[in-house]
Motif scaffolding. Structure first.
Motif, mmCIF file in Angstrom:
data_model
loop_
_atom_site.group_PDB
_atom_site.id
_atom_site.type_symbol
_atom_site.label_atom_id
_atom_site.label_comp_id
_atom_site.label_asym_id
_atom_site.label_seq_id
_atom_site.Cartn_x
_atom_site.Cartn_y
_atom_site.Cartn_z
ATOM 1 N N VAL A 171 5.406 5.806 1.824
ATOM 2 C CA VAL A 171 4.790 7.120 1.708
ATOM 3 C C VAL A 171 5.521 7.934 0.652
ATOM 4 C CG1 VAL A 171 4.208 9.268 2.902
ATOM 5 C CG2 VAL A 171 4.094 7.089 4.143
ATOM 6 N N LEU A 172 4.754 8.454 -0.330
ATOM 7 C CA LEU A 172 5.269 9.443 -1.285
ATOM 8 C C LEU A 172 4.822 10.800 -0.769
ATOM 9 C CD1 LEU A 172 4.514 7.729 -4.735
ATOM 10 C CD2 LEU A 172 6.756 8.080 -3.687
ATOM 11 N N LEU A 173 5.772 11.655 -0.406
ATOM 12 C CA LEU A 173 5.460 12.830 0.396
ATOM 13 C C LEU A 173 5.934 14.125 -0.257
ATOM 14 C CD1 LEU A 173 4.408 13.887 3.147
ATOM 15 C CD2 LEU A 173 6.661 13.358 4.110
ATOM 16 N N THR B 75 0.843 -1.191 0.000
ATOM 17 C CA THR B 75 0.000 0.000 0.000
ATOM 18 C C THR B 75 0.879 1.242 0.000
ATOM 19 O OG1 THR B 75 -1.744 -1.133 1.233
ATOM 20 C CG2 THR B 75 -1.783 1.280 1.238
ATOM 21 N N VAL B 76 0.602 2.148 -0.950
ATOM 22 C CA VAL B 76 1.370 3.384 -1.055
ATOM 23 C C VAL B 76 0.461 4.553 -0.681
ATOM 24 C CG1 VAL B 76 2.653 4.921 -2.594
ATOM 25 C CG2 VAL B 76 2.858 2.424 -2.834
ATOM 26 N N LEU B 77 0.940 5.392 0.231
ATOM 27 C CA LEU B 77 0.216 6.600 0.612
ATOM 28 C C LEU B 77 0.838 7.784 -0.117
ATOM 29 C CD1 LEU B 77 -1.703 8.331 2.355
ATOM 30 C CD2 LEU B 77 0.048 8.262 4.163
ATOM 31 N N VAL B 78 0.021 8.490 -0.917
ATOM 32 C CA VAL B 78 0.475 9.678 -1.650
ATOM 33 C C VAL B 78 -0.029 10.911 -0.916
ATOM 34 C CG1 VAL B 78 0.484 10.904 -3.852
ATOM 35 C CG2 VAL B 78 0.372 8.397 -3.813
ATOM 36 N N ASN C 143 -3.228 16.700 2.984
ATOM 37 C CA ASN C 143 -2.501 17.537 3.949
ATOM 38 C C ASN C 143 -1.730 16.640 4.921
ATOM 39 O OD1 ASN C 143 -4.174 17.049 6.504
ATOM 40 N ND2 ASN C 143 -5.757 17.771 5.070
ATOM 41 N N GLY C 144 -0.817 17.261 5.657
ATOM 42 C CA GLY C 144 0.057 16.501 6.537
ATOM 43 C C GLY C 144 -0.660 15.835 7.699
ATOM 44 N N GLU C 145 -1.633 16.530 8.282
ATOM 45 C CA GLU C 145 -2.368 15.958 9.415
ATOM 46 C C GLU C 145 -3.083 14.676 9.021
ATOM 47 O OE1 GLU C 145 -2.387 16.678 12.464
ATOM 48 O OE2 GLU C 145 -1.675 18.740 12.701
ATOM 49 N N LYS C 146 -3.757 14.713 7.893
ATOM 50 C CA LYS C 146 -4.483 13.534 7.424
ATOM 51 C C LYS C 146 -3.520 12.396 7.109
ATOM 52 C CE LYS C 146 -7.879 12.047 3.973
ATOM 53 N NZ LYS C 146 -8.695 12.470 2.800
ATOM 54 N N ALA C 147 -2.372 12.751 6.523
ATOM 55 C CA ALA C 147 -1.381 11.728 6.196
ATOM 56 C C ALA C 147 -0.896 11.012 7.445
ATOM 57 C CB ALA C 147 -0.204 12.371 5.465
ATOM 58 N N PHE C 148 -0.641 11.781 8.507
ATOM 59 C CA PHE C 148 -0.132 11.178 9.734
ATOM 60 C C PHE C 148 -1.196 10.278 10.367
ATOM 61 C CE2 PHE C 148 0.996 11.248 14.293
ATOM 62 C CZ PHE C 148 2.264 10.697 14.185
ATOM 63 N N VAL D 39 -3.529 2.114 -3.300
ATOM 64 C CA VAL D 39 -3.160 3.526 -3.182
ATOM 65 C C VAL D 39 -4.102 4.227 -2.209
ATOM 66 C CG1 VAL D 39 -2.860 5.723 -4.380
ATOM 67 C CG2 VAL D 39 -2.247 3.580 -5.521
ATOM 68 N N LYS D 40 -3.502 4.974 -1.263
ATOM 69 C CA LYS D 40 -4.251 5.862 -0.390
ATOM 70 C C LYS D 40 -3.733 7.270 -0.627
ATOM 71 C CE LYS D 40 -5.099 2.524 3.330
ATOM 72 N NZ LYS D 40 -4.980 2.241 4.789
#
Length: 404
Positions: free
Chosen positions: A66-68, A20-23, A49-54, A44-45
């Motif tokens: 994570v692709l950040l 699973t990759v988080l973009v 924004n940063g808060e949601k990513a964390f 893919v997820k």
């Protein structure tokens, strides 16, 4: 941004059902583009924004990679990466910065924060997929090794517990076999273990004993103590259970329980085919616990520091327990009488420093004795010493402990 056509060898990719990759990007178009690029190969997820990513990263279904993006309102990419690496649950998730910032200092910053790679836009799809695949494969390998290591640690811990349990059961079986010969000893084994441990812990910081009585040695003493009288199994019932005074000849036979005990443990060690630390301590205790500080003991007539520390500790513990409990050949001493007898043996029967340590924790010995009494046969501290008993004979060749 226009993308060039590309092809990817699917066999080189990590299984899309488990990877699973988080973009993370605040630009919707970039999320759409990356989703289209990755979705054929990975789960893919996306997070804008940063808060949601964390929050996604610390959820019950975290991403494998994570692709950040760096430049985002609120939490920027650097801060997201910093938080991911500072959190135990997410620190092992690989982070690849995917950003338009191409300055070398930005790249150094990203890698210093723990990112595994730094890719600048505009991207090359084959290169991006190759790098994502590489880092997912590395993570899968690391996860496998980490899981394998944890599994092996659990197995080693389990096997260690099994070995310890086998040792403990073996000791108790051997000791119980010997104790069935003298069925008045009851909880003697348990009391002896606790006496020896308490005395050793009291002495562990003493200048004479600190080099010997470390935590490991105290554990070995506790484990080995029950085997101190294993040699009694070789003593005839007519002597071992005799209610009256032993003859000189009978006492000579009784004294052989020390050599018989050591031989029994040596035979077990030989069958095992290896040296075992706790058996070495057991041999010391079985063979030398009847030695006396002044050299009048047996079987070797050792004196002072010639006597192993383990055996000196056992001498105090064993005599105290023999004094306060009823036996076929004696009534029980009171706790105070037993303490007085041991004090009288200071420098003759017992190591003087060990007697001092015993006196300082005598109430601990009493508590152990009261907690583990011999059922119905003993009332610790109730009976008085019979005339002419061990209080008068402690310095002689023989005392109320019968085998002294």
């Amino acid at each position: 941004m226009e993308q060039a056509p590309f092809t990817v060898n699917a066999s080189t990719l990590v299984d899309k059902h488990i990877a699973t990759v988080l973009v993370v990007d605040d630009t919707p178009e970039n999320l759409t583009l990356m989703g289209a690029l990755l979705r054929d190969h990975f789960m893919v997820k996306v997070a804008n924004n940063g808060e949601k990513a964390f929050k996604i990263a610390i959820s019950d279904t975290p991403p494998d990679l994570v692709l950040l993006d760096i430049m985002m309102p609120g939490l920027d990419g650097y801060e997201v990466c910093r938080r991911l690496k500072a959190t135990a649950a997410t620190r092992d998730i690989p982070v690849i910065f995917l950003t338009a910032r191409s300055d070398p200092d930005d790249e150094r910053m990203g890698l210093a924060l723990g990112a595994v790679d730094y890719i600048t836009k505009p991207i090359s799809p084959p290169i991006l997929l190759a790098r994502v695949n590489t880092h997912l494969a590395l993570k899968a390998t690391a996860d496998f090794l980490r899981d394998k290591s944890a599994y092996l640690e659990r197995e080693v811990a389990l096997r260690t517990l099994e070995v310890q349990a086998i040792q403990d059961v073996t000791i108790m079986a051997m000791t119980s076999l010997a104790e069935t010969r003298d069925n008045e000893t009851g909880n003697h084994i348990r009391r002896i273990q606790l006496y020896v441990k308490a005395l050793a812990e009291r002495l562990r910081n003493h200048p004479r004993f600190e080099a010997v009585l470390n935590e490991r040695m105290i554990e070995l003493l506790y484990k080995s103590a029950p085997l101190h009288d294993i040699g009694k199994i070789g003593i005839p019932d007519s002597i071992l259970l005799k209610p009256g005074k032993l003859t000189v000849e009978e006492f000579e036979v009784m004294k052989t329980h020390t050599t018989l005990g050591r031989k029994a443990i040596e035979d077990a060690e030989r069958r095992l085919g290896m040296r075992v630390a706790f058996l070495n301590v057991s041999k010391e205790i079985a063979y030398s616990h009847q030695e006396k500080w002044d050299g009048s003991g047996y079987p070797q007539g050792l004196a002072g520091d010639q006597i192993p520390v383990s055996a000196r500790l056992m001498a105090v513990a064993d005599v105290y327990d023999a004094l306060i409990n009823k036996r076929v050949y004696k009534a029980a001493f009171s706790h105070d009488q037993a303490c007085s007898t041991i004090v009288k043996g200071k420098g003759t029967h017992f190591d003087p420093d060990m007697v001092d340590a015993f006196v300082s924790i005598a109430e601990d010995f009493r508590s152990i004795a009261l907690k583990y009494p011999d059922p119905e046969r003993t009332r610790v501290g109730v009976r008085s010493a019979p005339p002419g008993c061990c209080a008068q004979l402690i310095g002689s060749k023989r005392c109320v402990a019968r085998a002294c």
